[in-house]
Design a protein around this motif. Sequence first.
Motif, PDB file in Angstrom:
ATOM      1  N   LYS A 286      16.237   8.315   8.470  1.00  0.00           N
ATOM      2  CA  LYS A 286      16.204   7.649   7.170  1.00  0.00           C
ATOM      3  C   LYS A 286      15.540   6.285   7.256  1.00  0.00           C
ATOM      4  N   ASP A 287      15.603   5.650   8.432  1.00  0.00           N
ATOM      5  CA  ASP A 287      14.899   4.377   8.580  1.00  0.00           C
ATOM      6  C   ASP A 287      13.406   4.596   8.440  1.00  0.00           C
ATOM      7  N   LYS A 288      12.954   5.706   9.023  1.00  0.00           N
ATOM      8  CA  LYS A 288      11.522   5.981   8.951  1.00  0.00           C
ATOM      9  C   LYS A 288      11.112   6.251   7.511  1.00  0.00           C
ATOM     10  N   ILE A 289      11.973   6.952   6.796  1.00  0.00           N
ATOM     11  CA  ILE A 289      11.666   7.228   5.396  1.00  0.00           C
ATOM     12  C   ILE A 289      11.678   5.929   4.599  1.00  0.00           C
ATOM     13  N   TYR A 290      12.618   5.062   4.948  1.00  0.00           N
ATOM     14  CA  TYR A 290      12.694   3.764   4.306  1.00  0.00           C
ATOM     15  C   TYR A 290      11.380   3.010   4.494  1.00  0.00           C
ATOM     16  N   GLN A 291      10.777   3.216   5.673  1.00  0.00           N
ATOM     17  CA  GLN A 291       9.495   2.567   5.929  1.00  0.00           C
ATOM     18  C   GLN A 291       8.366   3.243   5.164  1.00  0.00           C
ATOM     19  N   MET A 292       8.493   4.532   4.950  1.00  0.00           N
ATOM     20  CA  MET A 292       7.406   5.269   4.317  1.00  0.00           C
ATOM     21  C   MET A 292       7.472   5.219   2.785  1.00  0.00           C
ATOM     22  N   ALA A 293       8.679   5.061   2.243  1.00  0.00           N
ATOM     23  CA  ALA A 293       8.840   5.077   0.791  1.00  0.00           C
ATOM     24  C   ALA A 293       7.881   4.124   0.073  1.00  0.00           C
ATOM     25  N   PRO A 294       7.728   2.884   0.569  1.00  0.00           N
ATOM     26  CA  PRO A 294       6.795   1.976  -0.118  1.00  0.00           C
ATOM     27  C   PRO A 294       5.403   2.562  -0.230  1.00  0.00           C
ATOM     28  N   VAL A 295       4.955   3.209   0.818  1.00  0.00           N
ATOM     29  CA  VAL A 295       3.610   3.802   0.785  1.00  0.00           C
ATOM     30  C   VAL A 295       3.522   4.810  -0.361  1.00  0.00           C
ATOM     31  N   ALA A 296       4.595   5.588  -0.531  1.00  0.00           N
ATOM     32  CA  ALA A 296       4.605   6.559  -1.621  1.00  0.00           C
ATOM     33  C   ALA A 296       4.476   5.847  -2.967  1.00  0.00           C
ATOM     34  N   PHE A 297       5.155   4.704  -3.100  1.00  0.00           N
ATOM     35  CA  PHE A 297       5.063   3.973  -4.372  1.00  0.00           C
ATOM     36  C   PHE A 297       3.676   3.392  -4.594  1.00  0.00           C
ATOM     37  N   VAL A 298       3.047   2.941  -3.515  1.00  0.00           N
ATOM     38  CA  VAL A 298       1.684   2.424  -3.643  1.00  0.00           C
ATOM     39  C   VAL A 298       0.776   3.517  -4.183  1.00  0.00           C
ATOM     40  N   TYR A 299       0.924   4.718  -3.613  1.00  0.00           N
ATOM     41  CA  TYR A 299       0.116   5.834  -4.087  1.00  0.00           C
ATOM     42  C   TYR A 299       0.418   6.154  -5.548  1.00  0.00           C
ATOM     43  N   LEU A 300       1.695   6.106  -5.873  1.00  0.00           N
ATOM     44  CA  LEU A 300       2.122   6.433  -7.230  1.00  0.00           C
ATOM     45  C   LEU A 300       1.508   5.468  -8.238  1.00  0.00           C
ATOM     46  N   LEU A 301       1.536   4.174  -7.890  1.00  0.00           N
ATOM     47  CA  LEU A 301       0.946   3.171  -8.783  1.00  0.00           C
ATOM     48  C   LEU A 301      -0.552   3.411  -8.898  1.00  0.00           C
ATOM     49  N   PHE A 302      -1.181   3.669  -7.760  1.00  0.00           N
ATOM     50  CA  PHE A 302      -2.613   3.928  -7.749  1.00  0.00           C
ATOM     51  C   PHE A 302      -2.945   5.121  -8.655  1.00  0.00           C
ATOM     52  N   LEU A 303      -2.156   6.167  -8.478  1.00  0.00           N
ATOM     53  CA  LEU A 303      -2.380   7.391  -9.232  1.00  0.00           C
ATOM     54  C   LEU A 303      -2.198   7.153 -10.724  1.00  0.00           C
ATOM     55  N   SER A 304      -1.118   6.469 -11.089  1.00  0.00           N
ATOM     56  CA  SER A 304      -0.883   6.296 -12.525  1.00  0.00           C
ATOM     57  C   SER A 304      -1.931   5.372 -13.126  1.00  0.00           C
ATOM     58  N   ILE A 305      -2.411   4.402 -12.352  1.00  0.00           N
ATOM     59  CA  ILE A 305      -3.488   3.561 -12.887  1.00  0.00           C
ATOM     60  C   ILE A 305      -4.748   4.400 -13.070  1.00  0.00           C
ATOM     61  N   MET A 306      -5.025   5.284 -12.126  1.00  0.00           N
ATOM     62  CA  MET A 306      -6.222   6.109 -12.251  1.00  0.00           C
ATOM     63  C   MET A 306      -6.144   7.023 -13.487  1.00  0.00           C
ATOM     64  N   ILE A 307      -4.961   7.563 -13.735  1.00  0.00           N
ATOM     65  CA  ILE A 307      -4.795   8.412 -14.923  1.00  0.00           C
ATOM     66  C   ILE A 307      -5.072   7.590 -16.169  1.00  0.00           C
ATOM     67  N   VAL A 308      -4.451   6.403 -16.203  1.00  0.00           N
ATOM     68  CA  VAL A 308      -4.579   5.551 -17.370  1.00  0.00           C
ATOM     69  C   VAL A 308      -6.023   5.115 -17.565  1.00  0.00           C
TER      70      VAL A 308
END
Lengths: 532, 301
Positions: A286-308
């Motif tokens: 779970k520590d590793k996931i904790y480290q990876m979660a931010p990356v997922a959010f960065v992608y999510l923001l990137f993706l939603s901006i691209m859609i918009v």
Amino acid sequence: MNKTFLVALREYMENIRTKTFWIGIISMPVILVIASIVPILLEKAKDVRKYAVIDESGWLLQAVEEKAAMRDMGKIFAETRHRFRKQDGSLDELAGVLQRVAPVLNDLERPQMEAAARWVYEEAAETAAEEEGGTDLKPLPENTKSKLAAHRTELRQWYSELGAEEANQISSDLDRARFERISLEGPREEIREKYNQMINEEKLFAYFIINENPVETSEGCSYVSNNLTDRDLRQWFGGIASGIIRSQRLDQKNIDSEVARWIQSPLNFKEMKVSKTGDEAEVETKDKIYQMAPVAFVYLLFLSIMIVVSMLLNNTVEEKSNRIIEVLLSSISPIQLMAGKILGIGAMSLTMVGTWVIFFVGIILGLPLMFGAMPDLGLGQIASDPVFLVSFVLYFLLGYLFYSAIIVAIGSVCNSLKEAQNMMTPVTLILIVPIITMMTVAKDPNGLIAKILTYIPPFTPFVMMNRAAGHPHILEYILSTILLGVSTWAAFWAAAKVFRIGVLMTGKPPRPKEILRWLRTSPGSIPVRKES
Amino acid sequence: MNEAIVIENVTKRFGDVVAVNDLSLRVPKGCIYGFLGPNGAGKTTTIRMIMSIFYPDEGTITVLGNPDAERIKDRLGYLPEEKGLYKKMKLGEIVAYFGRLKGMDKQTSKSRAENLLKQYNLGEWIDKKCEALSKGMSQKVQILGTIVHDPELVILDEPFSGLDPVNVEIMREVILQMKREGRTVIFSTHIMEQAEQICDFIFLINKGVKVLDGTLAQVKAGHQRGILLDYDGDLAFLKSNHGIQRINDSGKQAEIFLNEGVDPQQILARLVNNVVIRRFDLREPSLHEIFIRAVGGISDE
């Protein structure tokens, strides 16, 4: 009702009624499912690899085949036991001998399947296992041994006659289902020529040559094939052969296999971390996931901006070429119109991204449930960290608003989508920077690059989310949020000015210098364009 | 407060171009006011300033007693020269949406939109999308969108352009109906006949400068009378006649202006011998003539 909200509502309703929206919402999960299923299907659809072996040692091929048969038998036993327990009639599809051993296997545990398979091929299996030491084979109960021994010859016979197709029906995982050995009789050189010819005619995938004394040296051993990319066969055969040779060598030099294992074992560093209280703690998944979660959010923001980006551009340019803009401006102010658009389309993109997130979380939580286990992914931990959560929501929204303002401004000065896309290029380039630097920032969340990027407003939301695992100082959070907030406000102010002039303007899009001039003009005035 | 709009010394420049120059104008309440002028004269700029889409560089504009039109947008209806609809929206929805943008509540705007559409023979189209409409129909929808909220002041920029005679008639009826209800209507056009038929007041602008304004009668008064002639034949012979000042010849109809002191009877006599006369009418000059004189810089004297 507030007019901005009316505009937003209309945009939202119109957009979620489009095909694009639904295709977008469905495509993500579909692509994901396809991406995870297709490789499996492709693997299954792979042809059986035909191979041959010229064995000059006289014993290695047989040893390899026995070992391979043992491995397969373990898998077959597992499958047999599984079908026996399911009691859905699928057991009846298996060979008679398997049906007969099924009740015996049923009394065993899953990890004992390998031991059972070993017992079928090596009478001395258990002693061998003890000699090797440390093998995780669970010993078989004596009565099971005798029961299995009764079927030993039959099982061996059955497996030796098992064809690739039939093997595939039991389990596509079996080596027998993937690799099929053929052999020709005759003098060495003659067969070799024949094999070469068969490879050219694509009747044979590859053949191995084993030298006279493989324990001594690899000299003279070769693998002949014209397909250099698919290494599965070579790895499979080579792996088993190496294992056999290794234990032969150990025997020859009278080296205890336990000693050999110890010599070969690497020095392992256990991963630890220091918790907030200063204690050391083991690093968990779970520590590793904790480290990876931010990356997922960065992608999510990137993706939603691209859609918009595409939606907002389309929408603004269309409204402009539609000539509806002036009608709207007679009822609402340009600022209200712009804000309504950004809100409405933003809400739509959030709906889309939100649906994906729910889908992913559903899969992550749902799949383990289906398999009975429930791994603690630490999602709860992320959700319960207020700094993490609040900052993410803030960065996400501010980042979204910041880019939306710029996009709306660009859309407002363009008359066609093509123009708009050209003008979008610099924005796209800026958007790529946080993605390129993502790994660098993730590796060193409090490093110089990360800190510099934090205070460049277009990058702030991405980089700060990216850095979250490194727990930046609370002051950095506050400073960067204030900076981003002010920048977003400035972007809105500038966008409103450009929008107000741009939407009523026709002709070619203005140059950056002109736009700068617009920013200085008083509201409601229309600067004249100097034709070059 | 009898003025719907008071424009005082308004100037608007676009860079070096003066689009509207020191314009003053009063539009009384409850009348139909025509804004006339050639293309590029400043009509649309004036209208946009009234709607506070542009702001004047100098001078003030008071609309419905309020110096800031931004705050009374809900009481105004505006149909711009360049009109458009959301293609994907249904007729009923879009008219109601325009109503809601003007501050109507959901229920009222919906029922009012439906009533209007039915009233103007678009009842069957309420649930159709705008992309299915012909040009004339969509223009009708746009006009309904302009008046859905019962505005006190309606400004129509070129409302007749692109309409067939039937729809022009309907449009005219809409305008007259609004006048009957006591609303003020301003519309711009460069077709003089339309203005002449329904306007109470006229404002003529050219190159950003007001040329004249007032009631139709006031505008025409003081202008030289002319002969309106309906005929069959060829008027070429008249053009060299020294008694004739000007002829606006349309082929079947002509407007003839005589030099001072020339007797119309004389002209009539000459005409009788050369063409078939269907009408010979000595009267005030048409707006068309006034327009041409003003714009073309021809003086009456």
